[in-house]
Write an enzyme that holds these catalytic residues in place. Sequence first.
Site, mmCIF file in Angstrom:
data_model
loop_
_atom_site.group_PDB
_atom_site.id
_atom_site.type_symbol
_atom_site.label_atom_id
_atom_site.label_comp_id
_atom_site.label_asym_id
_atom_site.label_seq_id
_atom_site.Cartn_x
_atom_site.Cartn_y
_atom_site.Cartn_z
ATOM 1 N N SER A 13 -92.960 -19.281 101.245
ATOM 2 C CA SER A 13 -91.546 -19.480 101.595
ATOM 3 C C SER A 13 -90.887 -20.534 100.704
ATOM 4 O O SER A 13 -89.719 -20.377 100.316
ATOM 5 C CB SER A 13 -91.383 -19.826 103.070
ATOM 6 O OG SER A 13 -92.013 -21.042 103.385
ATOM 7 N N ASN A 14 -91.610 -21.590 100.344
ATOM 8 C CA ASN A 14 -91.040 -22.578 99.422
ATOM 9 C C ASN A 14 -90.896 -21.993 98.020
ATOM 10 O O ASN A 14 -89.925 -22.279 97.322
ATOM 11 C CB ASN A 14 -91.881 -23.854 99.392
ATOM 12 C CG ASN A 14 -91.392 -24.883 100.385
ATOM 13 O OD1 ASN A 14 -90.229 -25.258 100.369
ATOM 14 N ND2 ASN A 14 -92.279 -25.335 101.255
ATOM 15 N N LYS A 66 -115.283 -24.547 88.591
ATOM 16 C CA LYS A 66 -113.860 -24.890 88.710
ATOM 17 C C LYS A 66 -113.247 -25.082 87.330
ATOM 18 O O LYS A 66 -112.103 -24.689 87.086
ATOM 19 C CB LYS A 66 -113.690 -26.154 89.558
ATOM 20 C CG LYS A 66 -112.239 -26.505 89.824
ATOM 21 C CD LYS A 66 -112.115 -27.605 90.852
ATOM 22 C CE LYS A 66 -110.672 -27.733 91.291
ATOM 23 N NZ LYS A 66 -110.530 -28.380 92.576
ATOM 24 N N MET A 91 -103.349 -24.295 98.279
ATOM 25 C CA MET A 91 -104.306 -24.934 99.182
ATOM 26 C C MET A 91 -105.615 -25.341 98.506
ATOM 27 O O MET A 91 -106.673 -25.329 99.120
ATOM 28 C CB MET A 91 -104.587 -24.014 100.370
ATOM 29 C CG MET A 91 -103.330 -23.608 101.136
ATOM 30 S SD MET A 91 -102.284 -24.987 101.633
ATOM 31 C CE MET A 91 -103.288 -25.678 102.920
ATOM 32 N N LEU A 93 -107.413 -28.329 95.714
ATOM 33 C CA LEU A 93 -107.252 -29.539 94.920
ATOM 34 C C LEU A 93 -107.196 -29.149 93.452
ATOM 35 O O LEU A 93 -107.982 -28.316 92.997
ATOM 36 C CB LEU A 93 -108.413 -30.502 95.148
ATOM 37 C CG LEU A 93 -108.449 -31.227 96.492
ATOM 38 C CD1 LEU A 93 -109.711 -32.084 96.593
ATOM 39 C CD2 LEU A 93 -107.218 -32.098 96.671
ATOM 40 N N VAL A 94 -106.271 -29.741 92.727
ATOM 41 C CA VAL A 94 -106.160 -29.487 91.299
ATOM 42 C C VAL A 94 -107.252 -30.278 90.594
ATOM 43 O O VAL A 94 -107.461 -31.463 90.870
ATOM 44 C CB VAL A 94 -104.756 -29.886 90.790
ATOM 45 C CG1 VAL A 94 -104.660 -29.727 89.290
ATOM 46 C CG2 VAL A 94 -103.685 -29.050 91.493
ATOM 47 N N HIS A 110 -95.522 -31.778 100.617
ATOM 48 C CA HIS A 110 -96.456 -31.870 101.744
ATOM 49 C C HIS A 110 -95.661 -32.124 103.025
ATOM 50 O O HIS A 110 -94.750 -32.953 103.037
ATOM 51 C CB HIS A 110 -97.454 -33.009 101.512
ATOM 52 C CG HIS A 110 -98.481 -33.106 102.591
ATOM 53 N ND1 HIS A 110 -99.513 -32.208 102.710
ATOM 54 C CD2 HIS A 110 -98.621 -33.982 103.610
ATOM 55 C CE1 HIS A 110 -100.244 -32.530 103.765
ATOM 56 N NE2 HIS A 110 -99.723 -33.604 104.324
#
Length: 188
Positions: A13-14, A66, A91, A93-94, A110
């Site tokens: 939605s954002n 990763k 959702m 972590l970068v 957030h």
Amino acid sequence: MTNIAIFASGSGSNFENIVKHIQTGQLSGINVTALYTDNEGVPCIDRAKNLNIPIHINKPKDFSSKSLYEQHLLKLLSSEEVQWIVLAGYMRLVGQDLLQAYEGRILNIHPSLLPKFKGLDAIGQALESGDTVTGSTVHYVDSGMDTGEIIEQQQCDIKPDDTKEQLEDRVKHLEYELYPRVIAKIIK
């Protein structure tokens, strides 16, 4: 024109709100190159299709590490000449590969007044805390969970009879105003 990629994992939605701000001219000088998602079959994909935004579905489990996952993302981002990454319900972590390549150029939103209620279910945490206010925070992304430098916050009241859904809706509407406003200020 500044190219941004928007990362989302779920509803989107954002993501949709930002794209609509761009498409209606309320957020100028910005181009969304693609939606990057780490999940299949999530609503953000349908939103991107409806908005004619290209979609990259990349599942971390398809990569042996990763770092390899993020190196793949970096190739895509580079090919699209992306200058900023905007997280909108992403959702994960970068990791270091993206953080180093886009140092100081990754934003997140957030649903709490950080540093309170980091991580998942921030709305539920706020309700359980007994606090009378909560809100939303836009911050730069670092290696921690919701620990990056705060750019701007907006607050709303927690009413004594609020349900989780009511408070989520109020915070979401804050986000719809806050995120485009901050993007307009920060991303040039």
